[in-house]
Design a protein around this motif. Structure first.
Motif, short mmCIF file in Angstrom:
data_model
loop_
_atom_site.label_atom_id
_atom_site.label_comp_id
_atom_site.label_asym_id
_atom_site.label_seq_id
_atom_site.Cartn_x
_atom_site.Cartn_y
_atom_site.Cartn_z
N ARG A 88 0.94 -1.17 -0.09
CA ARG A 88 -0.07 0.06 0.05
C ARG A 88 0.82 1.21 0.07
NH1 ARG A 88 -2.52 -4.46 1.79
NH2 ARG A 88 -4.61 -4.51 1.31
N LEU A 171 -9.59 4.06 -8.85
CA LEU A 171 -8.98 2.59 -8.49
C LEU A 171 -8.58 2.91 -7.19
CD1 LEU A 171 -6.95 1.42 -11.66
CD2 LEU A 171 -9.24 0.91 -10.94
N TYR A 172 -7.72 3.52 -6.73
CA TYR A 172 -7.28 4.00 -5.57
C TYR A 172 -8.54 4.16 -4.40
CZ TYR A 172 -2.47 4.62 -6.48
OH TYR A 172 -1.00 4.48 -6.98
N LEU A 175 -10.07 0.70 -3.76
CA LEU A 175 -9.27 -0.23 -2.85
C LEU A 175 -9.12 0.21 -1.43
CD1 LEU A 175 -6.34 -1.24 -4.95
CD2 LEU A 175 -8.25 -2.69 -4.08
N TRP A 176 -8.96 1.73 -1.36
CA TRP A 176 -9.14 2.34 0.18
C TRP A 176 -10.59 2.22 0.79
CZ3 TRP A 176 -6.34 3.55 4.02
CH2 TRP A 176 -7.16 4.39 5.10
N GLU A 178 -12.40 -0.48 0.49
CA GLU A 178 -12.45 -1.88 0.98
C GLU A 178 -11.50 -2.10 2.20
OE1 GLU A 178 -12.00 -4.85 -1.70
OE2 GLU A 178 -13.15 -3.96 -3.19
N ASP A 179 -10.29 -1.51 1.97
CA ASP A 179 -9.32 -1.44 3.10
C ASP A 179 -9.98 -0.71 4.33
OD1 ASP A 179 -7.90 -2.87 1.72
OD2 ASP A 179 -6.39 -1.38 1.37
N ILE A 182 -11.52 -2.66 7.08
CA ILE A 182 -10.39 -3.53 7.72
C ILE A 182 -9.70 -2.65 8.66
CG2 ILE A 182 -8.84 -5.51 7.64
CD1 ILE A 182 -9.92 -5.56 4.56
N TRP A 183 -9.26 -1.71 8.25
CA TRP A 183 -8.38 -0.66 9.12
C TRP A 183 -9.11 -0.23 10.54
CZ3 TRP A 183 -3.66 -2.48 8.70
CH2 TRP A 183 -3.27 -2.38 7.26
N ASP A 185 -11.64 -1.97 11.90
CA ASP A 185 -11.64 -2.93 13.06
C ASP A 185 -10.30 -3.28 13.53
OD1 ASP A 185 -14.45 -3.69 12.10
OD2 ASP A 185 -13.83 -5.08 10.52
N TYR A 186 -9.28 -2.99 12.73
CA TYR A 186 -7.91 -3.24 13.51
C TYR A 186 -7.88 -2.20 14.51
CZ TYR A 186 -2.89 -2.78 13.55
OH TYR A 186 -1.39 -2.90 13.76
#
Lengths: 289, 112
Positions: A88, A171-172, A175-176, A178-179, A182-183, A185-186
Motif C-alpha cells: 500500500r 481505482l485508489y 481499494l481504500w 475496501e481497506d 478492515i483498518w 476493525d484493526y
C-alpha cells in the motif's frame, strides 16, 4: 479586417481558457501531492499501532494480574502488519511520483519559454541583412501567438492527463474503501481491548492521593476521585481511537474530491467554480484537526 | 463465514476484556500464576485469530495494489512523454534560431 478581428477574439478567448486550465491543473497537482503524502502519513500511523498494541497489552497484563509480585515480565507478541502495509505504501509512493511528474506538465514556463525563443528567432532572422525583415505586425504578434498555441497544446495535454488521473484515482478509492473497513476493525480491536480491560482493573490498584495531586477536580471522596480518573482515562483512549478513524475518513473523502477535480478538469467545458470549491474542500479535509 | 467468525471472536474477546481481572483472579485462586498464564495465552490466541482474519482480508487486495503501482508508473511515463513534447516545441524553435544564426554567419563569410 473583420475576419482578422474575429480570429483575434477567438485566439484571446482560447488563451484565457488555456491559462485557466493550466492554473487549475497546477492547483490540482498540488492537492494530489498532498493527498498522496497524507496516505503515506496514514500508513506510518498504522505501522506504529503494532507496538502501541503490544505496550498496552503488556500493561494490562500487569494491572490485571492477581499477584504481580510473582508474575513474569509480560512480553505480548507484536501483531505485525508490515507485509500488508508495504504494498500500500508502494502504491501511494507511485501516485506521489505521478503527481510530481504532473507538476512539471502544469508549469506555466512553457508558454513564456516559447515566447522568448520565438523573439530570439525573429531577432536572428532580422539580423541577416540579405533577408527582408519580417513585417511589423508579424514581429509584434508572433511571439505572443506562439505562446498561446503552446499553452493550448499544454492545456489539451493537461485535460487528457486529468482523464487518466480520474480513472487512476477511482481505482485508489475502490481499494481504500475496501481497506478502510478492515483498518477500522484493526484500530477498534487495539483501543477497545485496552479501554475495556482497563475498566476491569480493581480500584484498589489506584492511589487516590496520587491522582488528587495531579488533578484539578474538586472531589475528596477517594472512590469518586478514582472513578473520575478512570473515566477520563477511558475517554482519552476512545478519543485517540476516534482521531485515527477520523483521519481515515477525511483521507477517503479527500481522495474522492480529488477524483472529482480530475473529472471536472478533463471535461471539454470545465466548471471552474466547482473545481475551486472541491480544491478548497480537500484543503479542509487534510488540515490537522 | 469470515465476517461471522470475526464477529464471534470479537464478542468473545470483548467479554473477556470486560471481566478480565475477575477471570484471572479465579484462575489464580484455582491454579496460581500458571493458570493465569494459561488463560492469558487463550486470550492472546483469540486475538491472534482475529488479527489473522484482518491480514487475510487485506492480503486479498495485495495483487490489486501491484496492478495499481503498474498503472501509476505507466501514467508517470506518459506524463514524462507529454513534458518532453512540450520541451521539444521549444527545442525546435531554439534549433531554428541556431540554424538562422549559422545561415547569417555563412552569408557574412561568403560575402553574399
Amino acid at each position: 479586417m473583420k475576419h482578422l478581428s474575429k480570429f483575434l477574439v477567438i485566439v484571446l478567448l482560447s488563451s484565457c481558457a488555456s491559462t485557466k486550465i493550466i492554473e487549475l491543473g497546477s492547483k490540482a497537482t498540488i492537492k494530489g501531492t498532498e493527498v498522496s503524502e497524507k496516505a503515506l502519513d496514514i500508513f506510518t500511523l498504522l505501522s506504529q499501532q503494532a507496538n502501541i498494541d503490544k505496550s498496552q497489552q503488556d500493561k494490562i497484563k500487569v494491572l490485571t494480574n492477581p499477584d504481580p509480585a510473582t508474575m513474569r515480565l509480560p512480553d505480548t507478541k507484536v501483531q505485525d502488519f508490515s507485509k500488508e502495509i508495504a504494498p500500500r505504501v508502494k502504491a501511494y509512493q507511485s501516485l506521489l511520483s505521478t503527481y510530481k511528474a504532473f507538476t512539471l506538465l502544469t508549469d506555466s514556463k512553457y508558454g513564456d519559454k516559447i515566447q522568448e525563443s520565438v523573439s530570439a528567432l525573429q531577432e536572428s532572422y532580422n539580423l541577416i541583412k540579405n533577408l527582408p525583415n519580417l513585417p511589423t505586425t508579424v514581429s509584434t504578434k508572433l511571439p505572443g501567438v506562439s505562446k498561446i498555441i503552446t499553452q493550448a497544446i499544454q492545456a489539451k495535454k493537461i485535460k487528457v492527463h486529468n482523464q487518466i488521473l480520474f480513472s487512476l484515482t477511482q481505482l485508489y478509492i475502490t481499494l481504500w474503501d475496501e481497506d478502510q473497513k478492515i483498518w477500522n476493525d484493526y484500530i477498534d480491536r487495539i483501543y477497545n481491548d485496552y479501554a475495556q480491560s482497563l475498566n476491569s482493573v480493581s480500584s484498589k490498584r489506584y492511589n487516590a492521593k496520587k491522582i488528587s495531586e495531579n488533578s484539578n477536580e474538586p472531589y475528596s471522596d477517594e472512590s469518586t476521585v478514582i472513578l473520575i480518573y478512570r473515566l477520563d482515562k477511558r475517554d482519552k483512549i476512545i478519543k485517540q481511537k476516534n482521531e485515527i478513524k477520523n483521519q481515515f475518513n477525511d483521507f477517503g473523502k479527500a481522495l474522492k474530491e480529488l477524483n472529482q477535480v480530475h473529472g471536472e478538469i478533463s471535461k471539454s467545458k470545465t466548471n471552474v467554480t466547482d473545481v475551486i470549491n472541491m480544491l478548497s474542500s480537500i484543503e479542509n479535509l487534510l488540515k490537522q484537526k | 463465514m469470515e465476517e461471522q467468525l470475526k464477529l464471534t471472536l470479537s464478542q468473545a474477546i470483548g467479554e473477556f476484556n470486560s471481566n478480565r481481572a475477575a477471570i484471572l483472579l479465579l484462575a489464580h485462586t484455582t491454579g496460581g500464576q500458571a493458570a493465569v498464564i494459561k488463560v492469558e495465552q487463550e486470550y492472546d490466541a483469540l486475538r491472534d485469530a482475529y488479527f489473522e482474519i484482518l491480514r487475510r482480508q487485506l492480503d486479498k487486495n495485495n495483487h490489486l495494489y501491484e496492478q495499481l503501482i503498474t498503472a501509476a508508473n505507466s501514467e508517470t511515463e506518459k506524463l514524462k512523454a507529454s513534458i518532453n513534447q512540450l520541451n521539444n516545441i521549444n527545442d525546435i524553435t531554439n534549433l531554428a534560431t541556431a540554424v538562422i544564426n549559422l545561415v547569417g554567419r555563412s552569408l557574412i563569410v561568403l560575402g553574399i
